[in-house]
Structure formats: structure tokens, C-alpha cells
Motif scaffolding. Structure first.
Motif, short mmCIF file in Angstrom:
data_model
loop_
_atom_site.label_atom_id
_atom_site.label_comp_id
_atom_site.label_asym_id
_atom_site.label_seq_id
_atom_site.Cartn_x
_atom_site.Cartn_y
_atom_site.Cartn_z
N TYR A 27 5.48 0.28 15.44
CA TYR A 27 4.27 -0.01 14.66
C TYR A 27 3.38 1.23 14.57
O TYR A 27 2.92 1.60 13.50
N LEU A 28 3.17 1.84 15.72
CA LEU A 28 2.16 2.89 15.81
C LEU A 28 2.60 4.19 15.14
O LEU A 28 1.82 4.80 14.40
N GLU A 29 3.82 4.61 15.38
CA GLU A 29 4.27 5.90 14.87
C GLU A 29 4.14 6.01 13.35
O GLU A 29 3.50 6.94 12.85
N PRO A 30 4.72 5.07 12.56
CA PRO A 30 4.54 5.17 11.10
C PRO A 30 3.10 4.96 10.65
O PRO A 30 2.66 5.56 9.68
N ALA A 31 2.37 4.13 11.37
CA ALA A 31 0.98 3.88 10.99
C ALA A 31 0.15 5.15 11.09
O ALA A 31 -0.67 5.44 10.21
N ILE A 32 0.37 5.90 12.14
CA ILE A 32 -0.38 7.15 12.31
C ILE A 32 0.09 8.20 11.30
O ILE A 32 -0.72 8.87 10.66
N ALA A 33 1.39 8.31 11.14
CA ALA A 33 1.94 9.32 10.23
C ALA A 33 1.50 9.10 8.79
O ALA A 33 1.31 10.06 8.04
N ASN A 34 1.32 7.86 8.39
CA ASN A 34 1.00 7.56 6.99
C ASN A 34 -0.43 7.09 6.77
O ASN A 34 -0.76 6.67 5.66
N SER A 35 -1.27 7.18 7.77
CA SER A 35 -2.61 6.61 7.66
C SER A 35 -3.43 7.22 6.53
O SER A 35 -4.19 6.52 5.87
N GLN A 36 -3.26 8.48 6.27
CA GLN A 36 -4.04 9.12 5.21
C GLN A 36 -3.41 8.93 3.84
O GLN A 36 -4.08 9.08 2.82
N LYS A 37 -2.12 8.59 3.81
CA LYS A 37 -1.40 8.50 2.55
C LYS A 37 -1.47 7.11 1.92
O LYS A 37 -1.26 6.98 0.72
N LEU A 38 -1.73 6.10 2.73
CA LEU A 38 -1.68 4.72 2.24
C LEU A 38 -3.07 4.19 1.89
O LEU A 38 -4.05 4.52 2.55
N SER A 39 -3.12 3.37 0.87
CA SER A 39 -4.37 2.71 0.51
C SER A 39 -4.66 1.62 1.53
O SER A 39 -3.80 1.24 2.33
N GLU A 40 -5.86 1.09 1.50
CA GLU A 40 -6.23 0.01 2.42
C GLU A 40 -5.32 -1.20 2.22
O GLU A 40 -4.88 -1.82 3.19
N GLY A 41 -5.02 -1.52 0.99
CA GLY A 41 -4.13 -2.64 0.69
C GLY A 41 -2.73 -2.42 1.26
O GLY A 41 -2.12 -3.35 1.80
N GLN A 42 -2.22 -1.20 1.15
CA GLN A 42 -0.91 -0.88 1.71
C GLN A 42 -0.92 -0.96 3.23
O GLN A 42 0.03 -1.44 3.84
N ARG A 43 -2.01 -0.48 3.83
CA ARG A 43 -2.13 -0.56 5.30
C ARG A 43 -2.18 -2.01 5.75
O ARG A 43 -1.55 -2.38 6.74
N ASN A 44 -2.92 -2.83 5.01
CA ASN A 44 -3.00 -4.25 5.36
C ASN A 44 -1.64 -4.94 5.22
O ASN A 44 -1.27 -5.76 6.06
N GLU A 45 -0.91 -4.61 4.17
CA GLU A 45 0.43 -5.18 3.97
C GLU A 45 1.37 -4.74 5.08
O GLU A 45 2.16 -5.52 5.59
N TYR A 46 1.28 -3.47 5.46
CA TYR A 46 2.10 -2.96 6.57
C TYR A 46 1.78 -3.70 7.86
O TYR A 46 2.69 -4.14 8.58
N ALA A 47 0.50 -3.89 8.14
CA ALA A 47 0.09 -4.60 9.36
C ALA A 47 0.59 -6.04 9.34
O ALA A 47 1.04 -6.56 10.36
N LYS A 48 0.54 -6.67 8.19
CA LYS A 48 1.02 -8.05 8.06
C LYS A 48 2.52 -8.12 8.32
O LYS A 48 2.98 -9.01 9.05
N ARG A 49 3.27 -7.20 7.74
CA ARG A 49 4.73 -7.18 7.97
C ARG A 49 5.06 -6.95 9.43
O ARG A 49 5.96 -7.58 9.99
N LYS A 50 4.32 -6.04 10.06
CA LYS A 50 4.58 -5.75 11.47
C LYS A 50 4.19 -6.93 12.35
O LYS A 50 4.84 -7.20 13.36
#
Length: 95
Positions: A27-50
Motif C-alpha cells: 500500500y505504502l510504497e506505490p502511494a508514496i511514489a505516486n502521491s504527486q502524480k495522482l489526483s485526489e480522486g485517483q488517490r481515493n480510488e487507490y485507497a478504496k481498492r487497497k
């Protein structure tokens, strides 16, 4: 890894810890690596999937471990103390 409150819960604790640590690293590794690249909606979708992945992979062992610990608390008479502490915390401070 540390032991659980009760020896019979320790294998469940170790299984849960292992599952959680593996999931959290994924969960953490991709979240940190992509935190600046993803929109809030994409981050929320990622968190939901995880979160769904966690429930699928670790939910059952978490439930068994939690039940075991709750039984151990009750067997030691600590469940009432824990409930009292929860009530104390939820009350506003009065002086």
C-alpha cells in the motif's frame, strides 16, 4: 514478533501481523511514489481498492485474532476495566 495477550492467540497474531505488514508495504510504497502524480480522486480510488484488498486478504485472520483477544480479555476480567476506560475517555473533563 511479539506474543499476544494469551498464548492461544499468538499464532493468530503472527499470521495477522505478517498479512498486515505485507499488505501495508504494498500500500505504502506505490502511494508514496505516486502521491504527486495522482489526483485526489485517483488517490481515493487507490485507497478504496487497497482497503478492499486488505479485507479480502487479511480480514478473516483479523476477525479470528480479535475474537481470541476479546475472549482472553474477558477470561482475565479485563473487559470490564477496558469498557470503563472507554467510558472515562468519552466523558468531557469536568473540574
Amino acid at each position: 514478533m511479539a506474543h499476544s495477550l494469551s498464548p492461544e492467540c499468538t499464532p493468530l497474531k503472527h499470521a495477522y501481523d505478517s498479512c498486515f505488514n505485507s499488505w501495508f508495504e504494498g500500500y505504502l510504497e506505490p502511494a508514496i511514489a505516486n502521491s504527486q502524480k495522482l489526483s485526489e480522486g485517483q488517490r481515493n480510488e487507490y485507497a478504496k481498492r487497497k482497503a478492499e484488498e486488505f479485507e479480502q486478504n487479511c480480514g478473516a485472520v483479523w476477525g479470528k485474532y480479535k475474537e481470541c483477544v476479546q475472549k482472553a480479555l474477558k477470561d482475565r476480567g479485563l473487559d470490564e476495566l477496558l469498557e470503563q476506560a472507554r467510558q472515562d475517555i468519552s466523558r468531557p473533563n469536568s473540574i
